[in-house]
Design a protein around this motif. Structure first.
Motif, mmCIF file in Angstrom:
data_model
loop_
_atom_site.group_PDB
_atom_site.id
_atom_site.type_symbol
_atom_site.label_atom_id
_atom_site.label_comp_id
_atom_site.label_asym_id
_atom_site.label_seq_id
_atom_site.Cartn_x
_atom_site.Cartn_y
_atom_site.Cartn_z
ATOM 1 N N ASP A 75 -36.568 26.526 -7.989
ATOM 2 C CA ASP A 75 -35.418 25.617 -7.882
ATOM 3 C C ASP A 75 -34.293 26.012 -8.829
ATOM 4 O O ASP A 75 -34.512 26.655 -9.850
ATOM 5 C CB ASP A 75 -35.861 24.177 -8.201
ATOM 6 C CG ASP A 75 -36.892 23.657 -7.205
ATOM 7 O OD1 ASP A 75 -37.071 24.296 -6.158
ATOM 8 O OD2 ASP A 75 -37.500 22.610 -7.499
ATOM 9 N N THR A 102 -34.002 12.368 -1.401
ATOM 10 C CA THR A 102 -34.894 13.277 -2.137
ATOM 11 C C THR A 102 -36.177 13.515 -1.340
ATOM 12 O O THR A 102 -36.683 14.642 -1.268
ATOM 13 C CB THR A 102 -35.233 12.696 -3.522
ATOM 14 O OG1 THR A 102 -34.020 12.477 -4.234
ATOM 15 C CG2 THR A 102 -36.107 13.649 -4.332
ATOM 16 N N THR A 154 -32.906 29.581 0.170
ATOM 17 C CA THR A 154 -32.592 28.200 -0.182
ATOM 18 C C THR A 154 -32.464 27.407 1.109
ATOM 19 O O THR A 154 -31.561 27.666 1.892
ATOM 20 C CB THR A 154 -31.289 28.131 -0.995
ATOM 21 O OG1 THR A 154 -31.450 28.925 -2.182
ATOM 22 C CG2 THR A 154 -30.961 26.706 -1.401
ATOM 23 N N SER A 187 -30.094 21.224 2.652
ATOM 24 C CA SER A 187 -30.270 20.039 1.806
ATOM 25 C C SER A 187 -29.428 18.894 2.343
ATOM 26 O O SER A 187 -28.304 19.104 2.805
ATOM 27 C CB SER A 187 -29.813 20.372 0.378
ATOM 28 O OG SER A 187 -29.729 19.189 -0.407
ATOM 29 N N ARG A 203 -28.846 16.485 0.195
ATOM 30 C CA ARG A 203 -28.299 15.948 -1.057
ATOM 31 C C ARG A 203 -27.090 16.739 -1.540
ATOM 32 O O ARG A 203 -26.092 16.165 -1.978
ATOM 33 C CB ARG A 203 -29.382 15.951 -2.142
ATOM 34 C CG ARG A 203 -30.585 15.090 -1.777
ATOM 35 C CD ARG A 203 -31.622 15.092 -2.885
ATOM 36 N NE ARG A 203 -32.071 16.443 -3.201
ATOM 37 C CZ ARG A 203 -32.629 16.809 -4.355
ATOM 38 N NH1 ARG A 203 -32.824 15.917 -5.303
ATOM 39 N NH2 ARG A 203 -33.015 18.052 -4.552
ATOM 40 N N ASP A 211 -35.338 16.028 1.385
ATOM 41 C CA ASP A 211 -35.211 17.395 0.850
ATOM 42 C C ASP A 211 -36.572 17.971 0.455
ATOM 43 O O ASP A 211 -36.822 19.169 0.634
ATOM 44 C CB ASP A 211 -34.268 17.414 -0.364
ATOM 45 C CG ASP A 211 -32.817 17.651 0.032
ATOM 46 O OD1 ASP A 211 -32.527 17.668 1.250
ATOM 47 O OD2 ASP A 211 -31.968 17.835 -0.870
ATOM 48 N N ARG A 223 -31.772 21.741 -7.328
ATOM 49 C CA ARG A 223 -31.538 22.108 -5.929
ATOM 50 C C ARG A 223 -32.780 22.868 -5.506
ATOM 51 O O ARG A 223 -33.083 23.929 -6.047
ATOM 52 C CB ARG A 223 -30.294 22.999 -5.828
ATOM 53 C CG ARG A 223 -30.082 23.669 -4.465
ATOM 54 C CD ARG A 223 -29.726 22.639 -3.407
ATOM 55 N NE ARG A 223 -29.139 23.255 -2.219
ATOM 56 C CZ ARG A 223 -29.821 23.546 -1.093
ATOM 57 N NH1 ARG A 223 -31.109 23.281 -1.025
ATOM 58 N NH2 ARG A 223 -29.208 24.073 -0.063
#
Ligand SMILES: [Zn+2]
Length: 196
Positions: free
Chosen positions: A42, A16, A77, A80, A82, A19, A62
């Motif tokens: 998000d 986290t 976007t 990531s 994650r 990100d 996200r």
């Protein structure tokens, strides 16, 4: 050899943090379409972690950016570590359950260990051995590894080659593949490098 370790909350917090740094770095650049400012916008997510990444199921957002200029509203976007694309399972379990499925003596033993259905891990393994091997991140990573990783044993053959204990090898692999997690942020690997 891959151990079916449980990825604890410390691991989940670490991803986290990465990100958060990636989206902060991406937000410093203007909108690619109009040069306007990018603001946080998000997406809600409801990810699954199987039996080995239960802590990751708390990831409800996200991270994403949206242009603030009226009439544009372009979405960006960033990559990531994650979420691996639109898959419902978090990226760490896509890596780990695939590796466990490869090593498991029987299909049902793999399913019992990871909590991921066999048809799902079969689909992931087809992706690792197929489209993934044609991707920029795989080409870049395998060029650095001599001898080249065994394609029939992806992603386990990559994990075994990345330094550190198993959680850190998984985190490194997630960082390598992060550019594949989005199509709306070309060149996003520089944000991942800055965040690691
Ligand atoms: Zn814009």
């Amino acid at each position: 050899m891959i151990d079916p370790i449980e990825l604890a909350s410390e691991f989940s917090k670490g991803l986290t943090t990465i990100d958060t740094a990636i989206v902060a770095r991406a937000a410093e650049e203007p909108c690619r379409d109009c040069g306007g400012p990018l603001y946080r916008g998000d997406y809600p997510r409801k990810p699954r972690g199987g039996l080995l990444a239960i802590a990751a199921e708390a990831w409800g957002r996200r991270f994403s950016l949206c242009c603030g200029r009226d009439g544009c509203r372009h979405r960006a976007t960033p990559p990531s570590v994650r979420f691996l694309g639109r898959r419902v399972y978090v990226g760490a379990i896509v890596v780990l359950a695939s590796a466990v499925a490869l090593a498991a003596v029987t299909v049902s033993a793999g399913v019992r260990t990871t909590g991921v259905p066999a048809r799902t891990t079969r689909r992931w393994l087809r992706w690792w051995r197929g489209p993934f091997t044609a991707s920029g991140p795989f080409v870049d990573l395998s060029a650095r590894l001599v001898p080249a990783p065994d394609r029939a044993r992806l992603p386990a053959s990559l994990l075994e080659r990345l330094a550190g204990d198993e959680p850190s090898a998984i985190a490194k692999l997630l960082a390598w593949v992060a550019p594949l997690t989005t199509t709306s942020c070309p060149g996003g690997s520089r944000f991942v490098r800055a965040a690691m």
